[in-house]
Design a protein around this motif. Structure first.
Motif, PDB file in Angstrom:
ATOM      1  N   GLY A 172       0.951  -1.073  -0.239  1.00 42.74           N
ATOM      2  CA  GLY A 172       0.212  -0.287   0.146  1.00 42.74           C
ATOM      3  C   GLY A 172       1.166   1.131  -0.512  1.00 42.74           C
ATOM      4  N   GLN A 173       0.690   2.305  -0.392  1.00 45.94           N
ATOM      5  CA  GLN A 173       1.283   3.712   0.000  1.00 45.94           C
ATOM      6  C   GLN A 173       1.506   4.379   1.273  1.00 45.94           C
ATOM      7  N   ILE A 174       2.813   3.273   2.123  1.00 49.80           N
ATOM      8  CA  ILE A 174       3.837   3.251   3.116  1.00 49.80           C
ATOM      9  C   ILE A 174       4.334   4.667   3.131  1.00 49.80           C
ATOM     10  N   LYS A 175       5.019   5.116   2.335  1.00 50.45           N
ATOM     11  CA  LYS A 175       6.058   6.182   1.610  1.00 50.45           C
ATOM     12  C   LYS A 175       5.376   7.199   2.254  1.00 50.45           C
ATOM     13  N   PRO A 176       6.118   7.767   3.329  1.00 46.96           N
ATOM     14  CA  PRO A 176       5.014   9.015   3.286  1.00 46.96           C
ATOM     15  C   PRO A 176       6.360  10.796   3.018  1.00 46.96           C
ATOM     16  N   PHE A 177       5.643  10.690   1.160  1.00 49.49           N
ATOM     17  CA  PHE A 177       6.810  11.885   0.511  1.00 49.49           C
ATOM     18  C   PHE A 177       6.615  12.681   1.186  1.00 49.49           C
ATOM     19  N   PHE A 178       5.831  13.386   2.333  1.00 53.11           N
ATOM     20  CA  PHE A 178       5.674  14.844   2.074  1.00 53.11           C
ATOM     21  C   PHE A 178       7.299  15.104   2.734  1.00 53.11           C
ATOM     22  N   LEU A 179       7.363  13.784   3.801  1.00 54.78           N
ATOM     23  CA  LEU A 179       9.236  13.731   3.949  1.00 54.78           C
ATOM     24  C   LEU A 179      10.359  14.034   3.653  1.00 54.78           C
ATOM     25  N   GLY A 180       9.985  13.893   1.536  1.00 58.83           N
ATOM     26  CA  GLY A 180      10.839  14.085   1.406  1.00 58.83           C
ATOM     27  C   GLY A 180      11.700  12.211   1.227  1.00 58.83           C
ATOM     28  N   ASP A 181      13.231  12.551   0.371  1.00 60.60           N
ATOM     29  CA  ASP A 181      13.223  11.650   0.321  1.00 60.60           C
ATOM     30  C   ASP A 181      14.970  10.865   1.649  1.00 60.60           C
ATOM     31  N   ARG A 182      14.517   9.596   2.307  1.00 59.90           N
ATOM     32  CA  ARG A 182      15.170   9.891   3.533  1.00 59.90           C
ATOM     33  C   ARG A 182      16.846   9.830   3.460  1.00 59.90           C
ATOM     34  N   GLN A 183      16.764   9.794   2.223  1.00 57.29           N
ATOM     35  CA  GLN A 183      18.581   9.767   1.872  1.00 57.29           C
ATOM     36  C   GLN A 183      18.816  11.046   1.789  1.00 57.29           C
ATOM     37  N   ASP A 184      18.224  12.186   0.862  1.00 57.19           N
ATOM     38  CA  ASP A 184      18.400  13.505   0.274  1.00 57.19           C
ATOM     39  C   ASP A 184      18.780  14.459   2.122  1.00 57.19           C
ATOM     40  N   PRO A 185      19.760  14.758   1.573  1.00 57.17           N
ATOM     41  CA  PRO A 185      20.952  15.449   2.845  1.00 57.17           C
ATOM     42  C   PRO A 185      20.091  17.010   2.976  1.00 57.17           C
ATOM     43  N   GLN A 186      18.750  17.597   2.148  1.00 58.09           N
ATOM     44  CA  GLN A 186      18.208  18.595   2.293  1.00 58.09           C
ATOM     45  C   GLN A 186      16.374  18.321   2.240  1.00 58.09           C
ATOM     46  N   ARG A 187      16.596  16.813   3.364  1.00 55.90           N
ATOM     47  CA  ARG A 187      14.696  16.217   3.226  1.00 55.90           C
ATOM     48  C   ARG A 187      14.922  17.730   4.038  1.00 55.90           C
ATOM     49  N   LYS A 188      13.034  17.523   4.574  1.00 55.82           N
ATOM     50  CA  LYS A 188      12.354  18.952   4.750  1.00 55.82           C
ATOM     51  C   LYS A 188      12.909  18.703   6.752  1.00 55.82           C
ATOM     52  N   ILE A 189      13.073  17.656   7.469  1.00 55.55           N
ATOM     53  CA  ILE A 189      13.960  17.921   8.399  1.00 55.55           C
ATOM     54  C   ILE A 189      14.808  17.767   8.684  1.00 55.55           C
ATOM     55  N   ALA A 190      15.217  17.620   8.396  1.00 60.72           N
ATOM     56  CA  ALA A 190      16.798  18.205   7.596  1.00 60.72           C
ATOM     57  C   ALA A 190      17.251  19.925   7.447  1.00 60.72           C
ATOM     58  N   GLU A 191      16.367  19.949   6.635  1.00 55.48           N
ATOM     59  CA  GLU A 191      16.319  21.510   6.470  1.00 55.48           C
ATOM     60  C   GLU A 191      15.951  22.354   7.797  1.00 55.48           C
ATOM     61  N   TYR A 192      14.752  21.591   8.422  1.00 55.87           N
ATOM     62  CA  TYR A 192      14.501  22.995   9.265  1.00 55.87           C
ATOM     63  C   TYR A 192      15.155  22.772  10.793  1.00 55.87           C
ATOM     64  N   THR A 193      16.349  21.531  11.034  1.00 56.61           N
ATOM     65  CA  THR A 193      16.691  21.675  11.759  1.00 56.61           C
ATOM     66  C   THR A 193      18.173  22.921  11.466  1.00 56.61           C
ATOM     67  N   LYS A 194      18.215  23.086  10.015  1.00 60.78           N
ATOM     68  CA  LYS A 194      19.818  23.867   9.804  1.00 60.78           C
ATOM     69  C   LYS A 194      19.390  24.669   9.990  1.00 60.78           C
TER      70      LYS A 194
END
Length: 207
Positions: free
Chosen positions: A176-198
């Protein structure tokens, strides 16, 4: 002949939208007038002058109505002095109207000056409010960062599961659709959580 009952009219539905009470905030910021007492003093002074000017306007308008209705002889003070009589009541009212106009103008100028001072003081008050709230902000940001780190770790574990399935040549779509696309790619250093903490670190917070 059969008797048919009339269809009952549906009861009137109350279509009024229920009022939703605003959520009570868990924090109360320092009011601008408390953060910068001089600002509060100017706001109080402005309110007092506004009230005075309103009183001047009301009195002037009432006197103008009285003058318009008064059909007696108008004897100006200068004329009254020459003929040895007292100025007429109408003339005295005209003098008062002129004085009230002058007072309205002066009050307006004072309000304009105070409003400029209030506008200039606003940035100082804003900085004082934020400075007073900073300790609480740091505490709440720390709690949010901790929660986001937990989300980031859980995101990685979910991503590992999907990658493990795909490593077997199988699509993970069957889950099923279980990937949280709204968080961005987990391997991306510019994903949303990483950008916010930056951004938090850039603002001087521990993240």
């Amino acid at each position: 002949m059969p008797i048919f009952n009339k269809a009952k009219k549906p009861k009137h539905e109350d279509r009024a939208i229920a009022k939703v009470e605003p959520r009570k905030l868990s924090f109360t910021a320092l009011p601008p007038r408390e953060a910068l007492p001089a600002l509060g003093e100017d706001e109080d002074r402005r309110a007092a002058i506004f009230a005075d000017r309103a009183a001047y306007v009301a009195e002037r308008r009432a006197l103008m109505v009285e003058i318009e209705a008064d059909k007696s002889i108008d004897i100006a003070p200068e004329v009254a002095e020459l003929i040895g009589e007292a100025p007429s009541t109408k003339a005295k009212k005209r003098e008062r109207v002129a004085e009230l106009r002058r007072m309205e103008t002066v009050a307006g100028q004072a309000i304009e000056l105070i409003e400029k001072r209030i506008a200039a003081a606003r940035p100082l008050a804003e900085r004082a409010i934020c400075a007073a709230a900073r300790p609480e902000a740091e505490k709440r940001v720390a709690a949010l960062v901790e929660a986001l780190q937990a989300v980031d770790a859980a995101h990685m574990e979910l991503n590992d599961l999907i990658l493990a399935i795909e490593a077997q040549g199988v699509s993970a779509g069957g889950l099923g659709q279980i990937k949280p696309f709204f968080l961005g790619d987990r391997q991306d250093p510019q994903r949303k959580i990483a950008e916010y903490t930056k951004e938090l670190r850039g603002a001087g917070y521990d993240a």
